[in-house]
Write an enzyme that holds these catalytic residues in place. Sequence first.
Site, mmCIF file in Angstrom:
data_model
loop_
_atom_site.group_PDB
_atom_site.id
_atom_site.type_symbol
_atom_site.label_atom_id
_atom_site.label_comp_id
_atom_site.label_asym_id
_atom_site.label_seq_id
_atom_site.Cartn_x
_atom_site.Cartn_y
_atom_site.Cartn_z
ATOM 1 N N LYS A 20 -4.189 3.680 12.434
ATOM 2 C CA LYS A 20 -4.411 2.611 11.452
ATOM 3 C C LYS A 20 -5.728 2.808 10.687
ATOM 4 O O LYS A 20 -6.611 3.558 11.132
ATOM 5 C CB LYS A 20 -4.369 1.255 12.183
ATOM 6 C CG LYS A 20 -2.982 0.912 12.737
ATOM 7 C CD LYS A 20 -3.013 -0.447 13.448
ATOM 8 C CE LYS A 20 -1.630 -0.909 13.857
ATOM 9 N NZ LYS A 20 -1.666 -2.224 14.550
ATOM 10 N N TYR A 60 6.808 -4.038 8.978
ATOM 11 C CA TYR A 60 6.556 -5.197 9.851
ATOM 12 C C TYR A 60 7.481 -6.379 9.532
ATOM 13 O O TYR A 60 7.121 -7.520 9.815
ATOM 14 C CB TYR A 60 5.092 -5.632 9.704
ATOM 15 C CG TYR A 60 4.104 -4.764 10.474
ATOM 16 C CD1 TYR A 60 4.259 -4.507 11.835
ATOM 17 C CD2 TYR A 60 2.981 -4.226 9.840
ATOM 18 C CE1 TYR A 60 3.342 -3.722 12.538
ATOM 19 C CE2 TYR A 60 2.055 -3.441 10.547
ATOM 20 C CZ TYR A 60 2.249 -3.200 11.901
ATOM 21 O OH TYR A 60 1.342 -2.436 12.609
ATOM 22 N N ASN A 131 -6.640 -2.846 16.201
ATOM 23 C CA ASN A 131 -6.202 -2.184 17.439
ATOM 24 C C ASN A 131 -5.799 -0.721 17.237
ATOM 25 O O ASN A 131 -5.014 -0.169 18.000
ATOM 26 C CB ASN A 131 -5.108 -3.002 18.139
ATOM 27 C CG ASN A 131 -3.878 -3.200 17.288
ATOM 28 O OD1 ASN A 131 -3.820 -2.716 16.162
ATOM 29 N ND2 ASN A 131 -2.906 -3.914 17.815
ATOM 30 N N HIS A 134 -0.511 2.137 15.880
ATOM 31 C CA HIS A 134 0.822 1.543 15.969
ATOM 32 C C HIS A 134 1.704 2.506 16.745
ATOM 33 O O HIS A 134 1.592 3.724 16.571
ATOM 34 C CB HIS A 134 1.443 1.331 14.580
ATOM 35 C CG HIS A 134 2.921 1.084 14.649
ATOM 36 N ND1 HIS A 134 3.437 -0.161 14.936
ATOM 37 C CD2 HIS A 134 3.989 1.930 14.550
ATOM 38 C CE1 HIS A 134 4.769 -0.072 14.981
ATOM 39 N NE2 HIS A 134 5.121 1.184 14.753
ATOM 40 N N GLU A 145 11.853 3.118 12.015
ATOM 41 C CA GLU A 145 10.525 3.325 11.430
ATOM 42 C C GLU A 145 10.335 4.747 10.896
ATOM 43 O O GLU A 145 9.764 4.942 9.828
ATOM 44 C CB GLU A 145 9.452 3.015 12.488
ATOM 45 C CG GLU A 145 9.420 1.548 12.883
ATOM 46 C CD GLU A 145 8.444 1.244 14.006
ATOM 47 O OE1 GLU A 145 8.292 0.069 14.347
ATOM 48 O OE2 GLU A 145 7.834 2.185 14.567
#
Length: 177
Positions: A20, A60, A131, A134, A145
């Site tokens: 990310k 998402y 975080n 992913h 995905e």
Amino acid sequence: MEQEVHKETMKKEQCLVLIKPDAVLKGLTGDIISDLAATGLGIVGAKVVEVTRELAEEHYQHLREEKFFSELIDYITGEFHTRTVVALVYEGEYACKKIRDAAGSTNPEEAHPGSIRGKYGRITSKGRFENVIHASESAKEGEREIKLWFRPGELVSAIFETETRSMTTKETFWKGG
Ligand code: IDP
Ligand code: MG
């Protein structure tokens, strides 16, 4: 008498990993890839992607109703850090479980201190989760995905069924190459 040995046939699966924007900005790409090497899984696709809102919202889509959705889209499109993420496809037996175990809990403060999120993640003073990674939740979700983020030709082999379509679009090549 010979005894029959029944072995459970294990199935190869694929998992999409996104490094990310917070991790990319902090220069953690190499550390994260090194940590993931411990899973023993192979990498079958990798690229740097500038994430559009359209791609982020589709990725998402199942979280659309969550109160943090809009901030999550801002986060993954790089509003707070840098516009790029590193997208990787890992392949192997139980790939999603192995990657998610290495990643740790969604909440970086609850993640095991030795996990990727535990080591590199944080919650901002405004309560936003940073975080760092992913990882697809299941093989089925991984397929959805990966098809969203990668074209078949960007992976070392066509891992899902493909079809050929005739296109009339222009393509760009390296000049003189
Ligand atoms: P996962 O990434 O561990 O699979 P999901 O529940 O699928 O977790 O959520 C997707 C992403 O949305 C998380 O990685 C995180 O960036 C963000 N997120 C999830 N829950 C929260 C929350 O309670 N507060 C803030 N952000 C969250
Ligand atoms: Mg998830």
